[in-house]
Design a protein around this motif. Structure first.
Motif, PDB file in Angstrom:
ATOM      1  N   SER A   1       0.837  -1.202   0.000  1.00 14.56           N
ATOM      2  CA  SER A   1       0.000   0.000   0.000  1.00 14.56           C
ATOM      3  C   SER A   1       0.872   1.251   0.000  1.00 14.56           C
ATOM      4  O   SER A   1       2.097   1.181   0.018  1.00 14.56           O
ATOM      5  CB  SER A   1      -0.939  -0.014   1.213  1.00 14.56           C
ATOM      6  N   GLY A   2       0.237   2.389  -0.030  1.00 12.89           N
ATOM      7  CA  GLY A   2       0.983   3.654   0.023  1.00 12.89           C
ATOM      8  C   GLY A   2       1.604   4.015  -1.302  1.00 12.89           C
ATOM      9  O   GLY A   2       0.969   4.653  -2.145  1.00 12.89           O
ATOM     10  N   VAL A   3       2.832   3.575  -1.531  1.00 16.51           N
ATOM     11  CA  VAL A   3       3.555   3.969  -2.742  1.00 16.51           C
ATOM     12  C   VAL A   3       2.921   3.407  -4.014  1.00 16.51           C
ATOM     13  O   VAL A   3       3.200   3.895  -5.115  1.00 16.51           O
ATOM     14  CB  VAL A   3       5.038   3.547  -2.679  1.00 16.51           C
TER      15      VAL A   3
ATOM     16  N   GLU B   1      -0.275   3.514  -4.614  1.00 16.89           N
ATOM     17  CA  GLU B   1      -1.563   4.173  -4.819  1.00 16.89           C
ATOM     18  C   GLU B   1      -1.422   5.412  -5.699  1.00 16.89           C
ATOM     19  O   GLU B   1      -0.425   6.121  -5.647  1.00 16.89           O
ATOM     20  CB  GLU B   1      -2.167   4.529  -3.460  1.00 16.89           C
TER      21      GLU B   1
ATOM     22  N   ARG C   1       9.988  -0.794  -1.042  1.00 21.66           N
ATOM     23  CA  ARG C   1       9.162  -0.950   0.163  1.00 21.66           C
ATOM     24  C   ARG C   1       8.911  -2.424   0.465  1.00 21.66           C
ATOM     25  O   ARG C   1       8.899  -2.855   1.618  1.00 21.66           O
ATOM     26  CB  ARG C   1       7.840  -0.205  -0.027  1.00 21.66           C
TER      27      ARG C   1
ATOM     28  N   ASP D   1       9.858  -4.103   4.024  1.00 17.86           N
ATOM     29  CA  ASP D   1       8.801  -4.568   4.919  1.00 17.86           C
ATOM     30  C   ASP D   1       8.883  -6.069   5.184  1.00 17.86           C
ATOM     31  O   ASP D   1       8.525  -6.535   6.275  1.00 17.86           O
ATOM     32  CB  ASP D   1       7.430  -4.230   4.339  1.00 17.86           C
TER      33      ASP D   1
ATOM     34  N   ARG E   1       5.396  14.478  -7.439  1.00 21.04           N
ATOM     35  CA  ARG E   1       5.386  13.681  -6.216  1.00 21.04           C
ATOM     36  C   ARG E   1       6.745  13.760  -5.533  1.00 21.04           C
ATOM     37  O   ARG E   1       7.783  13.800  -6.191  1.00 21.04           O
ATOM     38  CB  ARG E   1       5.088  12.209  -6.542  1.00 21.04           C
TER      39      ARG E   1
ATOM     40  N   GLY F   1       8.622   8.422  -0.633  1.00 16.74           N
ATOM     41  CA  GLY F   1       7.250   8.045  -0.302  1.00 16.74           C
ATOM     42  C   GLY F   1       6.231   8.328  -1.371  1.00 16.74           C
ATOM     43  O   GLY F   1       5.076   7.935  -1.262  1.00 16.74           O
TER      44      GLY F   1
ATOM     45  N   THR G   1       4.560  10.901  -2.054  1.00 19.72           N
ATOM     46  CA  THR G   1       3.388  11.663  -1.632  1.00 19.72           C
ATOM     47  C   THR G   1       3.195  12.859  -2.566  1.00 19.72           C
ATOM     48  O   THR G   1       4.164  13.490  -3.000  1.00 19.72           O
ATOM     49  CB  THR G   1       3.554  12.177  -0.190  1.00 19.72           C
TER      50      THR G   1
END
Length: 280
Positions: A110-112, A114, A159, A163, A244, A248, A250
């Motif tokens: 998830s996160g990166v 999206e 990631r 993780d 971005r 991350g 973002t």
């Protein structure tokens, strides 16, 4: 160079390398190798004692069955392209070596993952994360080499290994371009002559946007104008053009930290992606 299709054979060879104290590098690909892939191979050879190039057209990362069918499969040509680099193994796993009967595991980051390509290709990065996790574990690589052209993919993979504590260093390598600036891609061969002449405008417009941002323009205004320019250049659709943060991924509207401009657009029925770094 050995061509290996069965995991047990690859692992047996890997054990002999480990006994000799060799470091192992892997370049994961879907084949149809071009100079961009070969630049990764060259960097892997410089950094590692042994190098594996994987070739597997992963059905789990295609959203469109027609796109999967059209993806070029050029094993012999790929082997010929690798010959000058003294690669140790070309790993061509059969589908059952990656997804055996009853395979039911899905790796989702998830996160990166999206937004950007993740928003337009549902499930794509799950397919990427799942097959990359498999290939890193199967090859036992110390280092894996990925191009920055697929920048969101690179962040997903970084990631993933962080993780899941996969002991592989992920090495990002600069995008390789044609002389006119077009990022190398296996999809470029599907462009008509007219579209091929238009395609480099994507990179040129990204550079213009980066210059505007460095001069203090707001991202919203610069990107709005750039999207219109891309369409006027002959692209049929701009899926996204965004700024971005590199760390991350973002979304950001101001250039106050290292960032990336990322774009995906359709030309002549071919989806092209590109990105460039933008520093304050």
């Amino acid at each position: 160079m050995k061509r290996i299709r069965v995991l047990s054979e690859l692992r047996a060879l890997n054990r002999t390398w480990r006994c000799d104290g060799a470091t192992v590098g892997v370049v994961p690909t879907m084949g149809a190798l071009h100079q961009g892939h070969l630049s990764l191979v060259k960097q892997a050879k410089a950094a590692c004692d042994r190098v594996i190039v994987t070739v597997f057209v992963n059905p789990k990362q295609f959203n469109n069955a027609e796109d999967l069918d059209k993806y070029p499969r050029t094993e012999d040509a790929d082997a010929e392209a690798l010959a000058p680099f003294d690669v140790d193994v070309m790993y061509l796993p059969t589908p059952d070596q990656i997804y055996p009967d009853g395979f039911s595991t899905n790796v989702s980051v998830s996160g990166v993952s999206e937004g950007l390509c993740g928003a337009h290709r549902p499930g794509h990065f799950d397919g990427v994360a799942t097959v990359v996790a498999k290939l890193l574990l199967q090859t036992g690589a110390d280092r894996a080499f990925f191009g920055e052209k697929d920048f969101q993919q690179l962040q997903v993979v970084k990631r993933l290994v962080r993780d899941l504590d996969i002991p592989t260093e992920i090495v990002g390598c600069a995008t390789v371009r044609e002389e006119d600036g077009l990022a190398l891609s296996s999809r470029n061969v599907r462009l008509s002559e007219t579209a091929r002449n238009t395609a480099p405008r994507l990179y040129a417009i990204l550079q213009d946007v980066a210059d505007e941002l460095r001069r203090g323009a707001t991202a919203e205004a610069a990107i709005y104008t750039a999207k219109a320019r891309i369409e006027l250049a002959g692209f049929s659709e701009v899926e996204y053009l965004e700024l971005r943060a590199e760390d991350g991924l973002t979304p950001t509207t101001v250039l106050d930290r290292p960032a990336r401009l990322l774009v995906a657009a359709w030309l002549d029925g071919v989806r092209l992606i590109d990105n460039i770094p933008v520093a304050p």
